[in-house]
Design a protein around this motif. Structure first.
Motif, PDB file in Angstrom:
ATOM      1  N   GLY A 134      19.634  36.679  43.983  1.00 38.01           N
ATOM      2  CA  GLY A 134      20.639  37.718  44.237  1.00 38.01           C
ATOM      3  C   GLY A 134      21.755  37.721  43.188  1.00 38.01           C
ATOM      4  N   GLY A 135      21.768  36.703  42.333  1.00 34.06           N
ATOM      5  CA  GLY A 135      22.766  36.640  41.260  1.00 34.06           C
ATOM      6  C   GLY A 135      22.472  37.668  40.169  1.00 34.06           C
ATOM      7  N   VAL A 136      23.452  37.872  39.272  1.00 33.45           N
ATOM      8  CA  VAL A 136      23.292  38.944  38.280  1.00 33.45           C
ATOM      9  C   VAL A 136      23.452  38.449  36.839  1.00 33.45           C
ATOM     10  CG1 VAL A 136      23.995  40.831  39.814  1.00 33.45           C
ATOM     11  CG2 VAL A 136      25.733  39.618  38.495  1.00 33.45           C
ATOM     12  N   ILE A 137      22.709  39.125  35.956  1.00 32.27           N
ATOM     13  CA  ILE A 137      22.899  38.936  34.508  1.00 32.27           C
ATOM     14  C   ILE A 137      23.713  40.126  34.013  1.00 32.27           C
ATOM     15  CG2 ILE A 137      21.720  39.001  32.272  1.00 32.27           C
ATOM     16  CD1 ILE A 137      19.530  37.328  33.420  1.00 32.27           C
ATOM     17  N   ILE A 217      16.582  47.155  26.447  1.00 31.94           N
ATOM     18  CA  ILE A 217      17.028  45.973  27.214  1.00 31.94           C
ATOM     19  C   ILE A 217      16.708  46.151  28.704  1.00 31.94           C
ATOM     20  CG2 ILE A 217      19.111  44.695  27.966  1.00 31.94           C
ATOM     21  CD1 ILE A 217      18.030  43.861  25.208  1.00 31.94           C
ATOM     22  N   ALA A 218      16.874  47.363  29.206  1.00 28.90           N
ATOM     23  CA  ALA A 218      16.502  47.604  30.609  1.00 28.90           C
ATOM     24  C   ALA A 218      14.998  47.359  30.787  1.00 28.90           C
ATOM     25  CB  ALA A 218      16.878  49.032  31.016  1.00 28.90           C
ATOM     26  N   LYS A 227      15.923  43.269  38.787  1.00 28.61           N
ATOM     27  CA  LYS A 227      16.189  44.605  39.321  1.00 28.61           C
ATOM     28  C   LYS A 227      17.405  45.182  38.571  1.00 28.61           C
ATOM     29  CE  LYS A 227      17.687  46.804  43.551  1.00 28.61           C
ATOM     30  NZ  LYS A 227      18.453  46.558  44.760  1.00 28.61           N
ATOM     31  N   ILE A 228      17.211  46.324  37.955  1.00 34.51           N
ATOM     32  CA  ILE A 228      18.301  46.911  37.161  1.00 34.51           C
ATOM     33  C   ILE A 228      19.385  47.482  38.093  1.00 34.51           C
ATOM     34  CG2 ILE A 228      18.895  48.660  35.417  1.00 34.51           C
ATOM     35  CD1 ILE A 228      16.972  46.494  34.376  1.00 34.51           C
ATOM     36  N   ILE A 245      23.276  45.511  33.481  1.00 30.12           N
ATOM     37  CA  ILE A 245      23.459  44.507  34.533  1.00 30.12           C
ATOM     38  C   ILE A 245      22.218  44.527  35.421  1.00 30.12           C
ATOM     39  CG2 ILE A 245      24.901  43.727  36.462  1.00 30.12           C
ATOM     40  CD1 ILE A 245      27.282  45.056  35.132  1.00 30.12           C
ATOM     41  N   ALA A 246      21.670  43.341  35.677  1.00 28.69           N
ATOM     42  CA  ALA A 246      20.429  43.265  36.468  1.00 28.69           C
ATOM     43  C   ALA A 246      20.501  42.078  37.418  1.00 28.69           C
ATOM     44  CB  ALA A 246      19.230  43.134  35.542  1.00 28.69           C
ATOM     45  N   GLN A 247      19.723  42.179  38.487  1.00 29.09           N
ATOM     46  CA  GLN A 247      19.802  41.187  39.565  1.00 29.09           C
ATOM     47  C   GLN A 247      18.501  40.418  39.718  1.00 29.09           C
ATOM     48  OE1 GLN A 247      20.252  42.975  43.502  1.00 29.09           O
ATOM     49  NE2 GLN A 247      21.800  41.414  43.982  1.00 29.09           N
TER      50      GLN A 247
END
Ligand SMILES: C[S@@+](CC[C@H](N)C(=O)[O-])C[C@H]1O[C@@H](n2cnc3c(N)ncnc32)[C@H](O)[C@@H]1O
Ligand SMILES: [Zn+2]
Length: 248
Positions: A134-137, A217-218, A227-228, A245-247
């Motif tokens: 559930g964390g994000v990049i 990148i997406a 997950k984008i 940002i993605a999860q």
């Protein structure tokens, strides 16, 4: 060796750290210049706050400045200096071998770093490993059309997969000559790298190995099972950049 998060000293107050370091490292003139509202990066900081409102994060490759909330972000870097600027990181390791346990961080943030990493998939797999579920990049990157990469070709996903399969090292020279032709010979070499020879450029990870827009990148993040959450072609307070940002 694995670092323990409880050994890390976070800043008590976010933001002050940034100005203090600026004053210490770059003197009064830079300090007053950066007090200017336009340089505070409020657009980018708000995005970080929106997508990572709580929890401890890791910044990869902070260099001489950061937009992370420093009261809850581990500031890391691979090198103690980049070009002519010193790093404000508190821990040092390369972004493709992170000395923290899996699922340690709520977010992993990096700004203008992934293009300096010769094997981006290897690095991203590490970033995903240390992220909690559930964390994000949060990834800010230079946009191909708005930087000194504008004469270069966009890097396809298939090339990144090849780099990963070949396990190219951090100072891989595959792109060096093409970078020279399309950046240095077009008089676009950044001033702060001009004292470095070719080998030093590779060894200090100073060249942009790969070239992207938000679209590639997406696609890369989706390929890695993320997950984008956001694809922003423009970052209003850093005009050469895009943001994805993605999860996990
Ligand atoms: C262009 S600077 C960006 C610095 C800062 N984040 C900014 O936006 O101004 C690139 C940074 O990537 C770091 N870097 C290069 N290769 C790296 C790697 N393999 N792992 C982690 N950081 C790396 C460099 O030390 C440097 O701090
Ligand atoms: Zn490559």
């Amino acid at each position: 060796m694995v670092n323990n998060l409880s050994d890390y000293t976070f800043e008590k107050v976010d933001f002050l750290h940034y100005f203090r370091t600026l004053l210490k490292d770059r003197g009064h003139k830079a300090f007053y210049q950066f007090l200017n509202r336009a340089h505070r990066r409020s657009f980018s900081r708000k995005k970080i706050q929106q997508f990572a409102p709580q929890g401890v994060g890791l910044e990869i490759g902070c260099g001489s400045r950061t937009i992370s909330p420093t009261n809850r972000t581990v500031l890391s870097d691979a090198f103690s200096s980049h070009g002519v600027q010193g790093s404000i990181a508190k821990v040092f390791f390369k972004g493709d071998k992170i000395p923290y346990e899996s699922e340690t961080f709520q977010f992993v943030l990096s700004e203008h770093v992934l293009e300096h990493i010769a094997n981006p998939i290897k690095a991203l797999k590490e970033w995903i490993r240390v992220l909690k579920k559930g964390g994000v990049i949060i990834c800010f990157l230079p946009h191909k059309e708005r930087t000194n990469d504008r004469f270069r070709q966009t890097t396809p996903l298939s090339h990144l997969i090849e780099d990963y399969e070949k396990d190219v090292p951090y100072n891989d020279d595959t792109h060096l000559e093409e970078w020279f032709q399309n950046v240095v010979q077009k008089d676009l070499m950044p001033e702060h790298y001009k004292h470095l020879d070719k080998q030093q450029l590779l060894d200090s990870a100073s060249i942009h190995h790969h070239v992207w827009t938000e679209i590639e990148i997406a696609q890369l993040f989706e390929h890695l099972g993320l997950k984008i959450l956001l694809v922003d072609p423009r970052v209003y307070d850093r005009r050469d950049s895009f943001l994805v940002i993605a999860q996990k």
